[in-house]
Design an enzyme around this catalytic site. Sequence first.
Site, PDB file in Angstrom:
ATOM      1  N   CYS A   1       0.865  -1.178   0.000  1.00  0.00           N
ATOM      2  CA  CYS A   1       0.000   0.000   0.000  1.00  0.00           C
ATOM      3  C   CYS A   1       0.897   1.222   0.000  1.00  0.00           C
ATOM      4  O   CYS A   1       2.094   1.133   0.244  1.00  0.00           O
ATOM      5  CB  CYS A   1      -0.862   0.021   1.242  1.00  0.00           C
ATOM      6  SG  CYS A   1      -1.801  -1.483   1.471  1.00  0.00           S
TER       7      CYS A   1
ATOM      8  N   ARG B   1       1.615   1.489  -5.984  1.00  0.00           N
ATOM      9  CA  ARG B   1       1.810   0.533  -4.893  1.00  0.00           C
ATOM     10  C   ARG B   1       0.541  -0.243  -4.557  1.00  0.00           C
ATOM     11  O   ARG B   1       0.569  -1.209  -3.791  1.00  0.00           O
ATOM     12  CB  ARG B   1       2.276   1.257  -3.622  1.00  0.00           C
ATOM     13  CG  ARG B   1       3.580   1.971  -3.796  1.00  0.00           C
ATOM     14  CD  ARG B   1       3.911   2.729  -2.549  1.00  0.00           C
ATOM     15  NE  ARG B   1       4.271   1.831  -1.470  1.00  0.00           N
ATOM     16  CZ  ARG B   1       5.490   1.413  -1.210  1.00  0.00           C
ATOM     17  NH1 ARG B   1       6.483   1.826  -1.963  1.00  0.00           N
ATOM     18  NH2 ARG B   1       5.734   0.610  -0.219  1.00  0.00           N
TER      19      ARG B   1
ATOM     20  N   TRP C   1      -3.508  -1.920  -1.343  1.00  0.00           N
ATOM     21  CA  TRP C   1      -3.432  -3.231  -2.005  1.00  0.00           C
ATOM     22  C   TRP C   1      -3.817  -4.229  -0.912  1.00  0.00           C
ATOM     23  O   TRP C   1      -3.077  -4.427   0.041  1.00  0.00           O
ATOM     24  CB  TRP C   1      -2.025  -3.483  -2.522  1.00  0.00           C
ATOM     25  CG  TRP C   1      -1.913  -4.755  -3.321  1.00  0.00           C
ATOM     26  CD1 TRP C   1      -2.201  -4.910  -4.642  1.00  0.00           C
ATOM     27  CD2 TRP C   1      -1.488  -6.037  -2.853  1.00  0.00           C
ATOM     28  NE1 TRP C   1      -1.990  -6.214  -5.012  1.00  0.00           N
ATOM     29  CE2 TRP C   1      -1.550  -6.932  -3.936  1.00  0.00           C
ATOM     30  CE3 TRP C   1      -1.068  -6.528  -1.618  1.00  0.00           C
ATOM     31  CZ2 TRP C   1      -1.199  -8.266  -3.834  1.00  0.00           C
ATOM     32  CZ3 TRP C   1      -0.722  -7.871  -1.511  1.00  0.00           C
ATOM     33  CH2 TRP C   1      -0.785  -8.717  -2.628  1.00  0.00           C
TER      34      TRP C   1
ATOM     35  N   ASN D   1       0.896   0.498   5.920  1.00  0.00           N
ATOM     36  CA  ASN D   1       1.368  -0.324   4.807  1.00  0.00           C
ATOM     37  C   ASN D   1       2.072  -1.528   5.417  1.00  0.00           C
ATOM     38  O   ASN D   1       2.888  -1.352   6.311  1.00  0.00           O
ATOM     39  CB  ASN D   1       2.347   0.506   3.956  1.00  0.00           C
ATOM     40  CG  ASN D   1       3.165  -0.352   3.023  1.00  0.00           C
ATOM     41  OD1 ASN D   1       2.691  -1.359   2.522  1.00  0.00           O
ATOM     42  ND2 ASN D   1       4.407   0.023   2.794  1.00  0.00           N
ATOM     43  N   GLY D   2       1.758  -2.731   4.947  1.00  0.00           N
ATOM     44  CA  GLY D   2       2.420  -3.924   5.485  1.00  0.00           C
ATOM     45  C   GLY D   2       1.424  -4.833   6.176  1.00  0.00           C
ATOM     46  O   GLY D   2       0.217  -4.737   5.949  1.00  0.00           O
TER      47      GLY D   2
ATOM     48  N   GLU E   1       9.731 -14.632 -18.972  1.00  0.00           N
ATOM     49  CA  GLU E   1       9.367 -13.226 -18.797  1.00  0.00           C
ATOM     50  C   GLU E   1       8.208 -12.845 -19.734  1.00  0.00           C
ATOM     51  O   GLU E   1       7.289 -12.116 -19.346  1.00  0.00           O
ATOM     52  CB  GLU E   1      10.610 -12.356 -19.064  1.00  0.00           C
ATOM     53  CG  GLU E   1      10.393 -10.861 -19.154  1.00  0.00           C
ATOM     54  CD  GLU E   1       9.851 -10.211 -17.871  1.00  0.00           C
ATOM     55  OE1 GLU E   1       9.641 -10.915 -16.881  1.00  0.00           O
ATOM     56  OE2 GLU E   1       9.603  -8.998 -17.888  1.00  0.00           O
TER      57      GLU E   1
ATOM     58  N   LYS F   1       4.718 -11.392 -18.425  1.00  0.00           N
ATOM     59  CA  LYS F   1       4.249 -10.077 -18.865  1.00  0.00           C
ATOM     60  C   LYS F   1       2.857 -10.171 -19.465  1.00  0.00           C
ATOM     61  O   LYS F   1       1.980  -9.371 -19.167  1.00  0.00           O
ATOM     62  CB  LYS F   1       5.248  -9.560 -19.897  1.00  0.00           C
ATOM     63  CG  LYS F   1       5.623  -8.165 -19.915  1.00  0.00           C
ATOM     64  CD  LYS F   1       6.600  -7.613 -18.936  1.00  0.00           C
ATOM     65  CE  LYS F   1       6.432  -7.976 -17.485  1.00  0.00           C
ATOM     66  NZ  LYS F   1       7.540  -7.599 -16.653  1.00  0.00           N
TER      67      LYS F   1
ATOM     68  N   GLU G   1       0.180 -10.979 -16.708  1.00  0.00           N
ATOM     69  CA  GLU G   1      -0.108  -9.960 -15.693  1.00  0.00           C
ATOM     70  C   GLU G   1      -0.863  -8.754 -16.228  1.00  0.00           C
ATOM     71  O   GLU G   1      -1.621  -8.139 -15.488  1.00  0.00           O
ATOM     72  CB  GLU G   1       1.150  -9.539 -14.921  1.00  0.00           C
ATOM     73  CG  GLU G   1       2.154  -8.724 -15.677  1.00  0.00           C
ATOM     74  CD  GLU G   1       3.338  -8.300 -14.793  1.00  0.00           C
ATOM     75  OE1 GLU G   1       4.449  -8.198 -15.317  1.00  0.00           O
ATOM     76  OE2 GLU G   1       3.137  -8.057 -13.592  1.00  0.00           O
TER      77      GLU G   1
ATOM     78  N   HIS H   1       8.078 -33.144 -22.938  1.00  0.00           N
ATOM     79  CA  HIS H   1       7.941 -33.863 -21.671  1.00  0.00           C
ATOM     80  C   HIS H   1       6.627 -33.540 -20.966  1.00  0.00           C
ATOM     81  O   HIS H   1       6.506 -33.711 -19.762  1.00  0.00           O
ATOM     82  CB  HIS H   1       9.132 -33.565 -20.768  1.00  0.00           C
ATOM     83  CG  HIS H   1      10.422 -33.987 -21.375  1.00  0.00           C
ATOM     84  ND1 HIS H   1      10.795 -35.302 -21.495  1.00  0.00           N
ATOM     85  CD2 HIS H   1      11.405 -33.263 -21.970  1.00  0.00           C
ATOM     86  CE1 HIS H   1      11.957 -35.373 -22.114  1.00  0.00           C
ATOM     87  NE2 HIS H   1      12.352 -34.152 -22.415  1.00  0.00           N
TER      88      HIS H   1
ATOM     89  N   LYS I   1       3.111  -2.670  -7.246  1.00  0.00           N
ATOM     90  CA  LYS I   1       4.477  -2.520  -7.746  1.00  0.00           C
ATOM     91  C   LYS I   1       5.521  -2.997  -6.747  1.00  0.00           C
ATOM     92  O   LYS I   1       6.519  -3.584  -7.111  1.00  0.00           O
ATOM     93  CB  LYS I   1       4.698  -1.040  -8.059  1.00  0.00           C
ATOM     94  CG  LYS I   1       6.031  -0.727  -8.679  1.00  0.00           C
ATOM     95  CD  LYS I   1       6.043  -1.100 -10.128  1.00  0.00           C
ATOM     96  CE  LYS I   1       7.400  -0.933 -10.763  1.00  0.00           C
ATOM     97  NZ  LYS I   1       7.522  -1.794 -11.950  1.00  0.00           N
TER      98      LYS I   1
END
Length: 606
Positions: free
Chosen positions: A2, A27, A74, A98-99, A479, A483, A486, A502, A601
Site C-alpha cells: 500500500c 503501490r 493493495w 502499509n504492510g 518473462e 508479462k 499480468e 515432456h 508494484k
Amino acid sequence: MCGIVGILGLKPVAPDLVDALRRLEYRGYDSAGIATVENGHLDRQRAEGKLRNLEARLHDAPLSGRTGIGHTRWATHGRPNETNAHPHMSKRVSVVHNGIIENFRELRTELQAKGHNFQSDTDTEAVVHLITEEMDKGLSPVDAVGAVLRKLRGAFALGIIFAGEDDLMIAARQGSPLALGHGLGEMYLGSDAIALAGLTDRITYLEEGDWAVMHRDSLQIYDIDAKLVDRPVTKMTDAARLVDKGNHRHFMAKEIHEQPEMISHTLANYLDMATQTVRLPDIGMDLSKLTRVTISACGTAYYAGLVAKYWIERYARLPVEIDIASELRYRNAPLPKDGLAVFVSQSGETADTLATLRYCKAQGQKIASVVNVRTSTIARESDVVLPTLAGPEIGVASTKAFTAQLAALAALALALGRARGAITQAEEQCLVRALMEVPRHISKMLQDESNYERMAHDLSKAKDVLYLGRGVNFPLALEGALKLKEISYIHAEGYAAGELKHGPIALIDENVPVVVVAPQDDLYEKTISNVQEVAARGGRIYLMSDAPAESTGCLLDEYIAMPKVHPFIQPLIYAIPVQLIAYHTAVFMGTDVDQPRNLAKSVTVE
Ligand code: F6R
C-alpha cells in the site's frame, strides 16, 4: 504494497494528499482514503477502487483541515471495499498502514474480549483500538503509540494523527519503507520519496525500527530501543520527480521507449568506453577466489537473475545457484565459504528478497545487490550496490528496470570473467563493444510497432499462450509469459523449448499460440526442431528470430524479424518484442495496463 502519506501543512491538505497518493498509486489501487483533523475532530473520506473515486467523493464532500493522512490500498486482510479502506479510526486516533501486522488475530481477539467493536476485517484496525485504549488509560498520544509499537509484530509502516492535535503526526517504520519530508514550516511522510516529490526535495529516511514524532517545525526520531537518534536529511534526486507519462498513453509504453536511454545510463556506469573494459565498484573480496555466486530475486527480477546465471557460468566459468527468494529464504540452504550472494530488485523493498539477503548475510556471504531505488532497504543492507539507472518505474509490469538489471548483471558477469581469467582482454573488449550496441538496436526496434498491433488482435482471442526459449533466452520465454498474463490476463506459460515434449506439448492445438524466442545461435537448430513438433500438431507459431523465416521449414503465423547481434546481448534485445507483444495485447483488450488487477508494484509483504 500500500502507499501512505501524511502532511502537517499550513493550508488545507486534502488536495496535496490526493496528489501525493497519485504518485503512490502504483503501490496499490484497490481503494483509497484520507483523514484530517478539523476543528479538533477527525474526519475521513474513503472510496473503493481507483483514486479518482476518492476524488469524486471529496468533490462532493470536501475535507478541510491542515493535518492529514492518506492511503492507497493493495488488500492483504479483508476485501477491497470501502469498509476496509484506510484510514481506520476511532474518535481519538486515525491510522494509515502499509504492510502486515502478523499478530493481529491475537490482538483482535483480546480487544474484542474487552468489548472493542471492529468495523473492518483489516489488521490495521487493531492498531487503532490499541492506541485508543492506551489513551483512554490516560497516556499521551506519543506514549500511547510507543506502548503499542512494542506489541506489534510484522512488517509495517504507519502514519498516525490524533483528535485535538493539530500539530502532531507519528510515523513508524518496521520492515516497510518510510520517508519523511521537510518543508518550510510543513512536515510530510510518504511510503517513498516519490510521493513527496511535489512538496519537498529534502528527505529523511527512517531506519528499521525507527519511529518519529513530527510537528510542523520539529522532528524527533527514536530508534528501536527508544533512543533519540539523528537521521540525515538527503536531497531527493531529480529522477524521482520525473513522474509523468509524457506523450505516451501509458507509463508502460513510456518506460518501454525509455529503454535505450536508461540502458545507456546504466552501461555508462559500468563500462569504460575508451578502453572498452568493465569498471565495477569494489565488491570487497578477491573475485578470483570466489567459489560460487548465489542469485535470488522475485518475478521479473528473478528472470534477470536467471539470465545472469547463464552469463556468469559461460563467461566467468563460475558455478551459480539461483532460487526465487520466497523459496531460498526458508530452505535453510547451506552456502559456501567465499561465496557472493547477488540480489536483484527494482524497488529494493521486496520482502522475500530482503529476508533472503539477511539470511545469506548471516551465512557469511558477501552481499551485492542490483537495485533501482538506491535509497531502498536492500541497497542499504548490501556490501556493494550495483545500481540500475532506470529512473522511477511506475507501470506495475516491469520493463525498463528488467533491461537495466540485465545491463548491470552483464557487466558483473564480465568483471567476474576477467577477474578469474576466464576471458581475455580482447574477449572482454569484444563483449563490451557488443553491449555498447544495445541502445542503438533497441531504438531501431522501437521505431515501428505496427506488427505488434496486428499480433495483439490475434492473441487477444487466445485462452492460453505458450512461450518457448532455450539457453540464455529461456528466461525470456518465462518473462514473456509473465508479462502477458499480468497485464492481459491471458493464461501464459514459459518453457525451456526442450521440455515441451515432456508434457506441455499435450496442450498444443490450433487454438494455442506458441511464441518462440529463437535467435540464430548454437541452439537454433534444436529450437527449430521443437517448433516443428508444434507445427506438426497444428500449433500457431509466432517466431522472433534473426534467421530467415523460411529456414524454419514451417508455416509461421507471425514472424518478428530481429537484428543480428552478438549472442551475449540477445536477452536484452529479445526483451523488447516480448514486452511489446504483452503491451499491445493488453491495450487491444482494454485492460488497465499500468495498474493491472490484484497486483502492486512494490511487494513489501511475503
Ligand atoms: C513483473 C514484476 C514483478 C517484480 C517482482 C519483484 O512485471 O514487476 O514480478 O519483478 O515483484 O519486484 P522488485 O524488482 O521490486 O523486487
